[in-house]
Design an enzyme around this catalytic site. Structure first.
Site, PDB file in Angstrom:
ATOM      1  N   SER A 143       0.875  -1.186   0.000  1.00 54.22           N
ATOM      2  CA  SER A 143       0.000   0.000   0.000  1.00 54.22           C
ATOM      3  C   SER A 143       0.901   1.221   0.000  1.00 54.22           C
ATOM      4  O   SER A 143       2.088   1.123   0.353  1.00 54.22           O
ATOM      5  CB  SER A 143      -0.831  -0.006   1.289  1.00 54.22           C
ATOM      6  N   TYR A 156      -2.182  -1.374  10.410  1.00 50.85           N
ATOM      7  CA  TYR A 156      -2.139  -1.466   8.936  1.00 50.85           C
ATOM      8  C   TYR A 156      -0.802  -0.932   8.406  1.00 50.85           C
ATOM      9  O   TYR A 156      -0.147  -1.570   7.584  1.00 50.85           O
ATOM     10  CB  TYR A 156      -3.320  -0.666   8.367  1.00 50.85           C
TER      11      TYR A 156
HETATM   12  P1  NAD Z   1     -11.511  -6.135  -0.168  1.00 47.52           P
HETATM   13  O1  NAD Z   1     -12.086  -6.016   1.196  1.00 47.52           O
HETATM   14  O2  NAD Z   1     -12.329  -5.770  -1.365  1.00 47.52           O
HETATM   15  O3  NAD Z   1     -10.949  -7.611  -0.403  1.00 47.52           O
HETATM   16  C1  NAD Z   1     -10.225  -8.269   0.570  1.00 47.52           C
HETATM   17  C2  NAD Z   1     -10.131  -9.731   0.220  1.00 47.52           C
HETATM   18  O4  NAD Z   1      -9.360 -10.392   1.236  1.00 47.52           O
HETATM   19  C3  NAD Z   1     -11.506 -10.426   0.179  1.00 47.52           C
HETATM   20  O5  NAD Z   1     -11.496 -11.393  -0.833  1.00 47.52           O
HETATM   21  C4  NAD Z   1     -11.573 -11.109   1.555  1.00 47.52           C
HETATM   22  O6  NAD Z   1     -12.410 -12.259   1.547  1.00 47.52           O
HETATM   23  C5  NAD Z   1     -10.112 -11.494   1.724  1.00 47.52           C
HETATM   24  N1  NAD Z   1      -9.739 -11.751   3.106  1.00 47.52           N
HETATM   25  C6  NAD Z   1      -9.851 -10.949   4.193  1.00 47.52           C
HETATM   26  N2  NAD Z   1      -9.386 -11.570   5.288  1.00 47.52           N
HETATM   27  C7  NAD Z   1      -8.975 -12.792   4.872  1.00 47.52           C
HETATM   28  C8  NAD Z   1      -8.402 -13.909   5.543  1.00 47.52           C
HETATM   29  N3  NAD Z   1      -8.141 -13.880   6.843  1.00 47.52           N
HETATM   30  N4  NAD Z   1      -8.119 -15.001   4.802  1.00 47.52           N
HETATM   31  C9  NAD Z   1      -8.384 -15.047   3.482  1.00 47.52           C
HETATM   32  N5  NAD Z   1      -8.905 -14.023   2.794  1.00 47.52           N
HETATM   33  C10 NAD Z   1      -9.200 -12.914   3.498  1.00 47.52           C
HETATM   34  O7  NAD Z   1     -10.164  -5.265  -0.088  1.00 47.52           O
HETATM   35  P2  NAD Z   1      -9.237  -4.628  -1.233  1.00 47.52           P
HETATM   36  O8  NAD Z   1      -9.367  -3.162  -1.130  1.00 47.52           O
HETATM   37  O9  NAD Z   1      -9.397  -5.308  -2.526  1.00 47.52           O
HETATM   38  O10 NAD Z   1      -7.801  -4.981  -0.613  1.00 47.52           O
HETATM   39  C11 NAD Z   1      -6.939  -5.960  -1.129  1.00 47.52           C
HETATM   40  C12 NAD Z   1      -5.523  -5.640  -0.688  1.00 47.52           C
HETATM   41  O11 NAD Z   1      -5.119  -4.385  -1.225  1.00 47.52           O
HETATM   42  C13 NAD Z   1      -5.356  -5.527   0.829  1.00 47.52           C
HETATM   43  O12 NAD Z   1      -4.129  -6.106   1.216  1.00 47.52           O
HETATM   44  C14 NAD Z   1      -5.324  -4.036   1.049  1.00 47.52           C
HETATM   45  O13 NAD Z   1      -4.632  -3.689   2.213  1.00 47.52           O
HETATM   46  C15 NAD Z   1      -4.612  -3.576  -0.200  1.00 47.52           C
HETATM   47  N6  NAD Z   1      -4.820  -2.175  -0.539  1.00 47.52           N
HETATM   48  C16 NAD Z   1      -6.068  -1.701  -0.780  1.00 47.52           C
HETATM   49  C17 NAD Z   1      -6.210  -0.348  -1.116  1.00 47.52           C
HETATM   50  C18 NAD Z   1      -7.540   0.242  -1.416  1.00 47.52           C
HETATM   51  O14 NAD Z   1      -7.602   1.483  -1.551  1.00 47.52           O
HETATM   52  N7  NAD Z   1      -8.607  -0.515  -1.585  1.00 47.52           N
HETATM   53  C19 NAD Z   1      -5.079   0.479  -1.188  1.00 47.52           C
HETATM   54  C20 NAD Z   1      -3.831  -0.061  -0.927  1.00 47.52           C
HETATM   55  C21 NAD Z   1      -3.699  -1.392  -0.607  1.00 47.52           C
END
Ligand code: NAD
Length: 261
Positions: A143, A156
């Site tokens: 991130s 985080y």
């Molecule tokens: P999201 O909530 O849409 O998806 C998260 C996914 O992780 C889902 O499929 C959920 O089922 C799965 N998950 C959660 N806990 C779990 C566990 N214990 N075991 C297995 N699966 C699990 O979130 P997203 O925004 O797509 O985030 C995905 C990644 O990207 C994360 O690591 C997040 O930190 C990172 N990220 C997101 C953003 C953003 O702006 N959305 C920015 C930077 C980084």
């Protein structure tokens, strides 16, 4: 189709960024082990059908990525189903926001387990097969918070800085073997994880969804536009290509300018 014959495990691929990455990899011919938490059987069947419609194999693991035994089993199942795990995308993640003195210890432990320890567990299990084959790609979805901090996000930010460090160590240990390890550092992407934060701003400040989204973007992301899961998928495909053979231990920003200032 640049990844025909390769197989990928993408954690947290039942939603958001992980799903975008799974679609991109399958679109290039890679078999996909899907993974997610708390999804209904109907959702999983629909996702598997969508991936297999691209002409590749799809499997699903309900592993909790914070559980080392379940992660080891997921990697083993993928290797059995597809013959190998060539690409590992550590994407699953959760968020919790609170000031340090109010941050619940169980939330700290959950965020560190899901967002950081998970990538150690899966890399530990997948690296031997990649090393043996002389080719592999480990891509950790960190991130902008892997490079800079923000108030309220102790666990985080610590986990994401940690995963950038883990990426470097694995990159160094495997340098020259054909296996690379890189991190991607997205800014805001409009997924369920971020929608929750937009909802919190809207409730706190009495704003509409559009106004709260604008406020969220304005504070951090100079482009004032969301990054998309498709754009992150394209970066993953590049990191899996021959052009990226010598890229390892790096952290790639895709954040509309967030960490440039
Ligand atoms: P999201 O909530 O849409 O998806 C998260 C996914 O992780 C889902 O499929 C959920 O089922 C799965 N998950 C959660 N806990 C779990 C566990 N214990 N075991 C297995 N699966 C699990 O979130 P997203 O925004 O797509 O985030 C995905 C990644 O990207 C994360 O690591 C997040 O930190 C990172 N990220 C997101 C953003 C953003 O702006 N959305 C920015 C930077 C980084």
């Amino acid at each position: 189709m640049t990844l025909q014959g390769k197989s990928a495990v993408v954690t947290g691929s039942s939603s958001g960024i992980g799903l975008g990455i799974a679609r991109a990899l399958a679109g290039q011919g890679a078999n996909i082990m899907l993974n997610g938490f708390g999804d209904t059987p109907e959702t999983i069947e629909k996702l598997k059908a969508e991936i297999t419609a691209l002409g590749v194999k799809a499997a699903y693991s309900p592993a909790d990525v914070g559980n080392p035994a379940q992660v080891a089993q997921m990697i083993e199942e993928a290797a059995k189903a597809f013959g190998s795990v060539d690409i590992l995308v550590n994407n699953a993640g959760i968020q919790f926001v609170a000031p340090i003195e109010e941050f619940p210890i169980e939330k700290w432990n959950a965020v560190i387990a899901t967002n950081l320890s998970s990538a150690f567990y899966s890399s530990h299990s997948a690296v031997p097969g990649m090393r043996k084959k002389g080719w592999g790609r480990i891509i950790n979805i960190a991130s902008a918070h892997g490079l800079v901090g923000s108030p309220g996000k102790a666990a985080y930010v610590a986990a994401k800085h940690g995963i950038v460090g883990l990426t470097k160590v694995v990159g160094l240990e495997l340098a020259g073997t054909g296996v690379t390890s890189n991190a991607i550092c997205p800014g805001w992407v409009l997924t369920p994880l971020v929608q929750k934060q937009i909802d919190a701003i809207a409730a706190r400040d009495g704003l509409t969804n559009a106004q709260a989204s604008e406020k969220l973007l304005e504070e951090k992301q100079p482009s004032k536009q969301f990054v998309t899961p498709e754009q992150i998928g394209k970066l993953v495909i590049f990191l899996c290509s021959d052009g990226a053979d010598q890229i390892t231990g790096s952290a790639y920003s895709i954040d509309g300018g967030w960490v440039a200032r």
